[in-house]
Write a protein that holds these residues in place. Structure first.
Motif, PDB file in Angstrom:
ATOM      1  N   LYS A 204       0.832  -1.203   0.000  1.00 36.15           N
ATOM      2  CA  LYS A 204       0.000   0.000   0.000  1.00 36.15           C
ATOM      3  C   LYS A 204       0.866   1.252   0.000  1.00 36.15           C
ATOM      4  CE  LYS A 204      -0.498   0.051   5.042  1.00 36.15           C
ATOM      5  NZ  LYS A 204      -1.467   0.044   6.172  1.00 36.15           N
ATOM      6  N   VAL A 205       0.253   2.365  -0.316  1.00 34.06           N
ATOM      7  CA  VAL A 205       0.920   3.661  -0.300  1.00 34.06           C
ATOM      8  C   VAL A 205       1.027   4.137   1.147  1.00 34.06           C
ATOM      9  CG1 VAL A 205       0.776   6.076  -1.020  1.00 34.06           C
ATOM     10  CG2 VAL A 205       0.079   4.255  -2.599  1.00 34.06           C
ATOM     11  N   VAL A 215       5.825   3.284  -1.250  1.00 30.73           N
ATOM     12  CA  VAL A 215       5.028   2.102  -0.944  1.00 30.73           C
ATOM     13  C   VAL A 215       5.806   1.206   0.010  1.00 30.73           C
ATOM     14  CG1 VAL A 215       3.750   2.183  -3.112  1.00 30.73           C
ATOM     15  CG2 VAL A 215       5.880   0.899  -2.978  1.00 30.73           C
ATOM     16  N   PHE A 231      -1.431   0.957  -9.021  1.00 27.14           N
ATOM     17  CA  PHE A 231      -2.174   1.491  -7.872  1.00 27.14           C
ATOM     18  C   PHE A 231      -3.674   1.244  -8.056  1.00 27.14           C
ATOM     19  CE2 PHE A 231       1.686   4.068  -8.330  1.00 27.14           C
ATOM     20  CZ  PHE A 231       2.246   3.913  -7.069  1.00 27.14           C
ATOM     21  N   LYS A 238      -8.214  -0.101 -10.900  1.00 27.91           N
ATOM     22  CA  LYS A 238      -6.878   0.433 -11.132  1.00 27.91           C
ATOM     23  C   LYS A 238      -6.936   1.938 -11.364  1.00 27.91           C
ATOM     24  CE  LYS A 238      -2.753  -0.063 -14.007  1.00 27.91           C
ATOM     25  NZ  LYS A 238      -2.089  -0.823 -15.093  1.00 27.91           N
ATOM     26  N   LEU A 262      -3.914   9.982  -6.001  1.00 32.49           N
ATOM     27  CA  LEU A 262      -3.649   8.909  -5.061  1.00 32.49           C
ATOM     28  C   LEU A 262      -3.863   9.410  -3.642  1.00 32.49           C
ATOM     29  CD1 LEU A 262      -0.389   7.260  -6.469  1.00 32.49           C
ATOM     30  CD2 LEU A 262      -2.622   6.172  -6.265  1.00 32.49           C
ATOM     31  N   CYS A 266      -3.880   3.634  -0.373  1.00 25.68           N
ATOM     32  CA  CYS A 266      -4.261   2.990  -1.635  1.00 25.68           C
ATOM     33  C   CYS A 266      -3.457   1.695  -1.817  1.00 25.68           C
ATOM     34  CB  CYS A 266      -3.993   3.915  -2.812  1.00 25.68           C
ATOM     35  SG  CYS A 266      -5.213   5.219  -3.032  1.00 25.68           S
ATOM     36  N   ALA A 268      -1.248  -1.130  -3.628  1.00 25.16           N
ATOM     37  CA  ALA A 268      -0.187  -1.074  -4.625  1.00 25.16           C
ATOM     38  C   ALA A 268       0.285  -2.492  -4.946  1.00 25.16           C
ATOM     39  CB  ALA A 268       0.983  -0.237  -4.116  1.00 25.16           C
TER      40      ALA A 268
END
Length: 439
Positions: A204-205, A215, A231, A238, A262, A266, A268
């Motif tokens: 994830k971010v 990430v 992402f 997506k 973003l 989010c 990834a």
């Protein structure tokens, strides 16, 4: 993706999200599409392949496809065979693809005769290259697609067959060529692909800043600079894609490939693509400095054969990562220094970028010789010898190799073709040179 990747020819692949949108995270293996057989340059350069395709449409491609299907379960990815691959590819984002191209299709025939019998020897030399690549919009021209090869694997099917006084018909030669190609795939492809890793890392971010996002996966998970990251929002849709620009042990910084929004948290997905080694080799040149060899062989034709053999043996017996030879197919080098190889399928030519190898290889057939070693009125034993010089300047490697073979002949009765004897000897010599431990 690193610029040290090889861009080559076009086939198709299909990611799982295209087939099963809700199962993106459930797939164990990465999907790789397979879409048929190509040639390195115009089909007219491959007389046996062209003849088979004309007389028996689909037979050659079908044999290759069947061979790939037989080993599908043992491959490090899921191979997808589809008849409408090219059309479906237009709707797929950055797919993985597996492609096969013919680079040599030589058949050498040798005949020995005595008053009592005739012996026919047939050598099939089928050169191929297997490419794993991705297709994405060209960063310099978003309306065009760019094909980026991740890994390349040379393969050679070299088969000798002895028959009695029956010379193989054209159809029998064609069948022998097809069987040799198919058997080569079944025997060698799985083993060679074991050194390749295609994988996806889920994360994830964790941070968003002006230069990109961070990430929560990195070098420890197998990511590298140049790898791609996708992402997704909370629904699994997506949002966009980025390229890894900086790597740490457990994190990596990603620069978005385009404009999209973003937020922290989010999802990834990182795409891991690793070959056998970054120390890539490539046969760059071949020449004949031996007068006897120059009288027997065409330098261009023999150079393509020797380059294919040497590349194949470097992978098979020395475990090296080898790019397709500069001597096979058709190449274009632009003013920017980028090199492209031309590959053809169904009459359509496509360009694929080729990176500079770390270790260019230069080969030189420096000598051929034959003489009677011993003999009497009953038989003669002839010796044949060949010398090959191998130079790799970037490794300060230079060495001359030699190989010897013998043949028992009946004087005045048995006939034999000197050129064919040397052809097989050069093949053996190439294998010997490629196994040199200090390469």
């Amino acid at each position: 993706m690193s610029k040290r990747v090889l861009c080559f020819f076009l086939i198709f692949s299909m990611p799982l999200c295209f087939l099963f949108p809700c199962a993106l995270y459930a797939q164990d293996k990465v999907i790789v599409g397979f879409g048929g057989l190509w040639t390195a340059g115009p089909e007219t350069n491959y007389p046996i392949y062209s003849r088979i395709k004309k007389k028996h449409p689909g037979k050659m491609a079908g044999a290759v496809t069947s061979a790939v299907e037989k080993i599908a379960e043992d491959l490090p990815f899921k191979i997808l065979i589809a008849s409408d691959a090219e059309e479906m590819k237009k709707n797929i984002d950055y797919p993985y693809s597996l492609a096969v191209a013919i680079t040599r299709d030589d058949v050498v025939r040798e005949r020995f005769s005595t008053p009592a019998a005739e012996i026919n020897k047939t050598i099939v030399n089928a050169g191929m290259v297997v490419m794993l690549y991705q297709t994405a919009p060209d960063p310099n021209n978003p309306l065009e697609q760019r094909n980026t090869i991740l890994f390349s694997l040379p393969l050679v099917g070299y088969h000798q067959q002895l028959d009695g006084n029956k010379r193989l018909t054209e159809d029998e030669v064609d069948d022998l060529f097809i069987k040799t190609v198919a058997k080569t795939f079944e025997t060698h492809l799985t083993k060679r692909l074991k050194g390749i890793r295609l994988d996806k890392i889920q994360g994830k971010v964790v941070t968003i800043h002006d230069n990109g996002v961070v990430v929560n996966f990195g070098a420890l998970q197998g990511m590298e600079t140049g790898n791609k990251v996708d992402f997704f929002d909370a629904t699994g849709k997506k949002i966009g894609r980025g390229t890894v620009t900086k790597i740490q042990k457990g994190e990596c910084e990603v620069k978005p490939d385009g404009k999209f929004s973003l937020s922290k948290g989010c999802s990834a997905t990182g795409h891991i693509c690793k070959g056998m080694s970054e120390d890539t080799y490539q046969v760059a040149t071949f020449k004949i400095s031996s007068k006897k060899a120059a009288a027997l062989f065409d330098e261009k034709i023999l150079g393509q054969q020797v380059a294919q053999w040497f590349s194949d043996f470097l992978v098979e017996r020395a475990g090296k990562a080898v790019l397709p030879s500069k001597l096979n197919g058709e190449w274009v080098t632009e003013a920017t220094g980028e090199s492209f190889s031309i590959f053809v399928k169904d009459g359509q030519a496509h360009r694929f970028e080729i990176p500079s190898p770390r270790y260019p290889i230069h080969l030189n057939l420096t000598g051929l010789n034959c003489k009677i070693l011993e003999g009497n009125n009953v038989n003669e034993i002839w010796g044949y010898k060949a010398w090959l010089q191998v130079d790799i300047p970037d490794k300060t490697f230079s060495k001359k190799f030699d190989e010897l073979s013998t043949k028992n002949l009946v004087p005045g009765i048995q006939q034999h073709m000197e050129k064919d004897e040397f052809f097989d000897l050069i093949h053996q010599l190439t294998a010997k040179a490629a196994m040199e431990k200090s390469l």
